[in-house]
Design a protein around this motif. Structure first.
Motif, PDB file in Angstrom:
ATOM      1  N   LEU A 267       0.845  -1.188   0.000  1.00 24.20           N
ATOM      2  CA  LEU A 267       0.000   0.000   0.000  1.00 24.20           C
ATOM      3  C   LEU A 267       0.885   1.245   0.000  1.00 24.20           C
ATOM      4  O   LEU A 267       1.951   1.261   0.613  1.00 24.20           O
ATOM      5  CB  LEU A 267      -0.898   0.016   1.231  1.00 24.20           C
ATOM      6  CG  LEU A 267      -2.007  -1.031   1.277  1.00 24.20           C
ATOM      7  CD1 LEU A 267      -2.735  -0.965   2.616  1.00 24.20           C
ATOM      8  CD2 LEU A 267      -2.981  -0.832   0.138  1.00 24.20           C
ATOM      9  N   LEU A 268       0.421   2.261  -0.673  1.00 31.59           N
ATOM     10  CA  LEU A 268       1.131   3.535  -0.710  1.00 31.59           C
ATOM     11  C   LEU A 268       0.817   4.328   0.559  1.00 31.59           C
ATOM     12  O   LEU A 268      -0.344   4.636   0.817  1.00 31.59           O
ATOM     13  CB  LEU A 268       0.630   4.356  -1.895  1.00 31.59           C
ATOM     14  CG  LEU A 268       1.318   4.163  -3.222  1.00 31.59           C
ATOM     15  CD1 LEU A 268       0.400   4.571  -4.361  1.00 31.59           C
ATOM     16  CD2 LEU A 268       2.587   4.949  -3.261  1.00 31.59           C
ATOM     17  N   PRO A 269       1.826   4.674   1.347  1.00 35.42           N
ATOM     18  CA  PRO A 269       1.542   5.534   2.499  1.00 35.42           C
ATOM     19  C   PRO A 269       1.175   6.928   2.003  1.00 35.42           C
ATOM     20  O   PRO A 269       1.552   7.325   0.896  1.00 35.42           O
ATOM     21  CB  PRO A 269       2.864   5.543   3.266  1.00 35.42           C
ATOM     22  CG  PRO A 269       3.898   5.223   2.247  1.00 35.42           C
ATOM     23  CD  PRO A 269       3.236   4.336   1.228  1.00 35.42           C
ATOM     24  N   ALA A 270       0.426   7.661   2.816  1.00 34.10           N
ATOM     25  CA  ALA A 270      -0.104   8.931   2.335  1.00 34.10           C
ATOM     26  C   ALA A 270      -0.164   9.987   3.423  1.00 34.10           C
ATOM     27  O   ALA A 270      -0.202   9.680   4.611  1.00 34.10           O
ATOM     28  CB  ALA A 270      -1.518   8.719   1.777  1.00 34.10           C
ATOM     29  N   VAL A 271      -0.205  11.221   2.975  1.00 35.56           N
ATOM     30  CA  VAL A 271      -0.546  12.356   3.813  1.00 35.56           C
ATOM     31  C   VAL A 271      -1.654  13.099   3.084  1.00 35.56           C
ATOM     32  O   VAL A 271      -1.642  13.200   1.855  1.00 35.56           O
ATOM     33  CB  VAL A 271       0.660  13.298   4.070  1.00 35.56           C
ATOM     34  CG1 VAL A 271       1.189  13.902   2.784  1.00 35.56           C
ATOM     35  CG2 VAL A 271       0.298  14.394   5.060  1.00 35.56           C
ATOM     36  N   GLU A 272      -2.638  13.536   3.838  1.00 42.17           N
ATOM     37  CA  GLU A 272      -3.657  14.402   3.278  1.00 42.17           C
ATOM     38  C   GLU A 272      -4.076  15.382   4.355  1.00 42.17           C
ATOM     39  O   GLU A 272      -4.160  15.026   5.521  1.00 42.17           O
ATOM     40  CB  GLU A 272      -4.856  13.634   2.710  1.00 42.17           C
ATOM     41  CG  GLU A 272      -5.583  12.760   3.699  1.00 42.17           C
ATOM     42  CD  GLU A 272      -5.076  11.333   3.700  1.00 42.17           C
ATOM     43  OE1 GLU A 272      -5.589  10.536   2.940  1.00 42.17           O
ATOM     44  OE2 GLU A 272      -4.177  11.021   4.487  1.00 42.17           O
ATOM     45  N   LYS A 273      -4.271  16.623   3.919  1.00 45.36           N
ATOM     46  CA  LYS A 273      -4.701  17.651   4.858  1.00 45.36           C
ATOM     47  C   LYS A 273      -5.226  18.847   4.089  1.00 45.36           C
ATOM     48  O   LYS A 273      -5.048  18.951   2.884  1.00 45.36           O
ATOM     49  CB  LYS A 273      -3.566  18.047   5.799  1.00 45.36           C
ATOM     50  CG  LYS A 273      -2.401  18.768   5.156  1.00 45.36           C
ATOM     51  CD  LYS A 273      -1.302  18.943   6.189  1.00 45.36           C
ATOM     52  CE  LYS A 273      -0.493  20.187   6.020  1.00 45.36           C
ATOM     53  NZ  LYS A 273       0.499  20.363   7.078  1.00 45.36           N
TER      54      LYS A 273
END
Length: 183
Positions: A114-120
């Motif tokens: 799985l691709l780790p992510a940041v969202e904000k």
């Protein structure tokens, strides 16, 4: 999908902890600044039609660019969505947390994890960290790292910054024991 700009950065670490890094540790980031396709519509209950239209095209646009910018086989990768202040975090998540987006990068990187992510949600110029993990084994500690990213004039209130990051190796001078030594 309206793309205002694409920003590409490549970092090479030549020395870490006072010791040479050979070969240089390379990390590439490609960021697309797009109009938020849901901006100005109020609360949109069904995001699926836009996801189906926009997410695959973003994956097709960004995946080959970040691999080319890296200039080496991808060993660690991650993704990001930074939504302008007039949008919802869900708008960014909708575009990056779908196989219609991520599978383009997985295929380009020959990856399985799985691709780790940041969202904000944030204003223009906000600095954010994109987490990276190994492309085939998320427990490989040497590849747990982050890369800092920023677009000085984005996201504007009605925009989203969508990004991919790739590393050709783990952290420079990584020397933690494998996770299996603690189990």
């Amino acid at each position: 999908m309206n793309v205002r700009k694409i920003v590409t950065t490549v970092e090479e670490v030549l020395t870490e902890g006072g010791e040479p890094v050979s070969p240089a540790a390379r990390v590439a980031v490609v960021l697309a600044v797009i109009d938020n396709p849901w901006a100005g519509q109020g609360f949109v209950r069904d995001l699926a039609p836009v996801i189906d239209d926009v997410a695959p095209r973003l994956g097709e646009l960004l995946a080959p660019r970040v691999v080319e910018a890296l200039g080496a086989p991808v060993e660690a990768y991650g993704k990001a969505a930074i939504v302008g202040l007039d949008g919802e975090i869900e708008h960014g998540s909708a575009l990056i947390h779908t196989l219609k987006f991520g599978d383009h990068f997985r295929k380009a990187a020959d990856a399985t994890t799985l691709l780790p992510a940041v969202e904000k949600r944030a204003g223009a110029g906000t600095v954010f960290d994109i987490p990276l993990k190994h492309v085939t084994d998320a427990t490989t500690r040497s590849h747990h790292q982050t890369v800092e990213a920023r677009v000085p004039d984005a996201p504007r209130a009605g925009e989203i910054v969508i990004g991919l990051a790739a590393a050709a190796q783990g952290r420079p001078q990584a020397r933690l024991a494998p996770l299996s030594t603690e189990q």
